[in-house]
Design an enzyme around this catalytic site. Structure first.
Site, PDB file in Angstrom:
ATOM      1  N   ASP A   1     -17.969  66.259  38.632  1.00 46.08           N
ATOM      2  CA  ASP A   1     -16.862  67.074  38.122  1.00 46.08           C
ATOM      3  C   ASP A   1     -15.515  66.755  38.743  1.00 46.08           C
ATOM      4  OD1 ASP A   1     -18.799  68.305  36.647  1.00 46.08           O
ATOM      5  OD2 ASP A   1     -18.791  70.193  37.773  1.00 46.08           O
TER       6      ASP A   1
ATOM      7  N   THR B   1     -22.111  67.694  42.200  1.00 48.11           N
ATOM      8  CA  THR B   1     -20.970  68.345  41.559  1.00 48.11           C
ATOM      9  C   THR B   1     -19.676  67.653  41.961  1.00 48.11           C
ATOM     10  OG1 THR B   1     -22.121  70.458  41.519  1.00 48.11           O
ATOM     11  CG2 THR B   1     -19.728  70.534  41.303  1.00 48.11           C
TER      12      THR B   1
ATOM     13  N   GLU C   1      -7.421 104.104  60.591  1.00 47.35           N
ATOM     14  CA  GLU C   1      -7.092 105.384  61.231  1.00 47.35           C
ATOM     15  C   GLU C   1      -5.624 105.422  61.640  1.00 47.35           C
ATOM     16  OE1 GLU C   1     -10.944 103.978  63.288  1.00 47.35           O
ATOM     17  OE2 GLU C   1      -9.391 103.100  61.992  1.00 47.35           O
TER      18      GLU C   1
ATOM     19  N   LEU D   1     -11.121  72.805  43.674  1.00 44.68           N
ATOM     20  CA  LEU D   1     -11.623  73.935  44.471  1.00 44.68           C
ATOM     21  C   LEU D   1     -10.530  74.690  45.235  1.00 44.68           C
ATOM     22  CD1 LEU D   1     -14.930  72.436  45.962  1.00 44.68           C
ATOM     23  CD2 LEU D   1     -14.585  73.606  43.780  1.00 44.68           C
TER      24      LEU D   1
END
Length: 368
Positions: free
Chosen positions: A201, A197, A53, A205
Site C-alpha cells: 500500500d 501492508t 480536581e 500513516l
C-alpha cells in the site's frame, strides 16, 4: 445515592473530553456540588497540565468550603509533573469526597485516599466504578498488562476484502470515512502495520487534519526488514518518526540502510510470534504509548486476534463487491473453531457515512 450517581455521571462525561490529549495519564473529571447545585467543574485537559480536581476547584473558587467533590479517579498524593492533588483537596475545605475508583498506578494505589481519610475527610468509594474502569480501560491495560490498548481499524468491501487479487486497495471507503480515520488516528499514540501492508500500500500513516500538528509513532512489524527505502514512510521521516521492528533473520545490510535513512530499529530475537509482540508492547509502554492503532494487514490482524490481543475494532464496510478467491481477506491467522465460539463486538455502535457502514466497539472473546 441517586444524586451521587448523577454527579459522577457528569464527571465521567467531562473526563472523556481529555481523550487523546492526556495519555499516558488517565482521563479524569471532577464536579463540585453543594445542596444539589453544581459550583464548579473540571477535567484533565492535557498531559502535564492541572488535574481534574484542580480545574474544578479553580472553577468553584471559595465556594468549595463544606461542599462535596466528585472525582472519577483517586486523587494523587505524590509530586509528579504537578503537585499532589490531595493537598489541594484538603485546602479547599470539602466536607465530602466521592470517588469512582482507586488509581492502580504504583505511585498512588490507595495512598491518596489514605491521606485524605487520615485528615478527617468523609469519603465514599466505588460510585459508577464499572463505568470509570470502562472509560480508562486503555490506561488500566497499560498498567495491569504491560501493553497498550490495541485498536484494529480496516476498510473492507461488502464481501470482506481488504484488496483485490492484484493488491489494489485504494480507495475502498469514501472521503467522509477516511476523514473519520484521521480523527481516530489523532487520538492515538502510535500506529502499526505489517511488512506486507508497507510493501503493497505504500502508506503514509500520518494525521492529515486541519489544525492538528500532533503526529504518531509509525511502526512497521517487519521481521525481515523489507520496508522500502523509497516508500512514503521513510521519505517522510521529518514529519513523524518511524520504528521498524526486525527479527534476527533480517539481513544486516538492509537494517543498516534503514538506519542510515533515519528509521529507528528495534531488534526482537524472541522465538515465537507472541513473544515478539509482547516484547514490542513492553517497549512501547516504556515509551508512554497507551493507545496503539493497527491498520493491517490480514496477517498482523490474524496474529493479534489469535492471541486475543485486539481490544477494540473500527471497521468501514463499503457497498462494493470485489470477488475472487485470491482477493485479500481481513483477518488471517488460525482463527476460531466454529461460529458459536466466535468473538463478538460488545454493544457495537453503527452508523452510515456517505453510504459506508461504520461499525466500532470493544471485542469480547470466548472463554478459554
Amino acid at each position: 445515592m441517586d444524586a451521587d450517581r448523577q454527579f459522577m455521571q457528569r464527571a465521567l462525561q467531562l473526563a472523556r473530553q481529555g481523550e487523546g490529549l492526556v495519555e499516558p495519564n488517565p482521563m479524569v473529571g471532577s464536579v463540585i456540588v453543594r445542596n444539589g447545585t453544581v459550583l464548579g467543574e473540571g477535567f484533565h485537559t492535557k498531559f502535564g497540565g492541572p488535574h481534574a480536581e484542580i480545574e474544578a476547584i479553580r472553577s468553584a473558587g471559595s465556594a468549595t468550603v463544606g461542599a462535596t467533590c466528585y472525582v472519577t479517579l483517586e486523587p494523587c498524593s505524590h509530586h509528579g509533573k504537578t503537585p499532589p492533588c490531595t493537598d489541594a483537596v484538603l485546602a479547599a475545605g470539602f466536607k465530602r469526597l466521592v470517588v469512582a475508583m482507586r488509581d492502580p498506578h504504583p505511585s498512588v494505589n490507595g495512598r491518596g485516599l489514605q491521606v485524605l481519610r487520615g485528615s478527617g475527610l468523609e469519603i465514599t468509594e466505588g460510585v459508577l466504578e464499572a463505568e470509570a474502569r470502562h472509560l480508562n480501560a486503555p490506561y488500566l491495560t497499560r498498567l495491569e498488562k504491560s501493553r497498550p490498548w490495541i485498536i484494529a481499524k480496516w476498510a473492507m468491501t461488502l464481501d470482506g476484502r481488504l484488496a483485490s487479487r492484484t493488491g489494489s486497495s485504494q480507495w475502498i471507503s469514501c472521503d467522509a470515512s477516511r476523514e473519520l480515520v484521521h480523527r481516530l488516528r489523532s487520538r492515538m499514540d502510535a500506529i502499526m502495520i505489517g511488512s506486507q501492508t508497507a510493501l503493497r500500500d505504500n502508506p503514509l500513516l500520518t494525521v492529515r487534519l486541519p489544525n492538528v500538528t500532533r503526529q504518531l509513532l509509525r511502526i512497521v512489524f517487519d521481521s525481515q526488514a523489507q520496508t522500502p527505502l523509497s516508500g512514503q514512510l521513510v521519505r517522510t521521516m521529518k514529519e513523524a518518526p518511524v520504528l521498524i521492528v526486525v527479527g534476527s533473520e533480517a539481513p544486516q545490510q538492509r537494517v543498516a540502510e534503514l538506519e542510515r535513512a533515519g528509521c529507528e530499529i528495534l531488534h526482537v530475537s524472541a522465538p515465537t510470534y507472541r513473544e515478539r509482540l509482547l516484547f514490542l508492547f513492553e517497549n512501547l509502554v516504556r515509551r508512554g504509548v497507551t493507545n496503539l492503532l493497527i491498520e493491517g494487514g490480514a496477517g498482523l490482524f490474524g496474529g493479534l486476534f489469535d492471541l486475543q490481543l485486539i481490544d477494540e475494532v473500527h471497521t468501514f464496510i463499503a457497498p462494493k463487491l470485489i470477488g475472487g478467491d485470491a482477493a485479500v481477506g481481513v483477518v488471517g491467522g488460525v482463527g476460531l473453531i466454529d461460529m458459536p465460539s466466535g468473538a463478538t463486538i460488545d454493544a457495537p455502535e453503527i452508523r452510515i457515512v456517505d453510504g459506508d457502514v461504520y461499525l466500532h466497539g470493544r471485542v469480547r472473546y470466548p472463554e478459554r
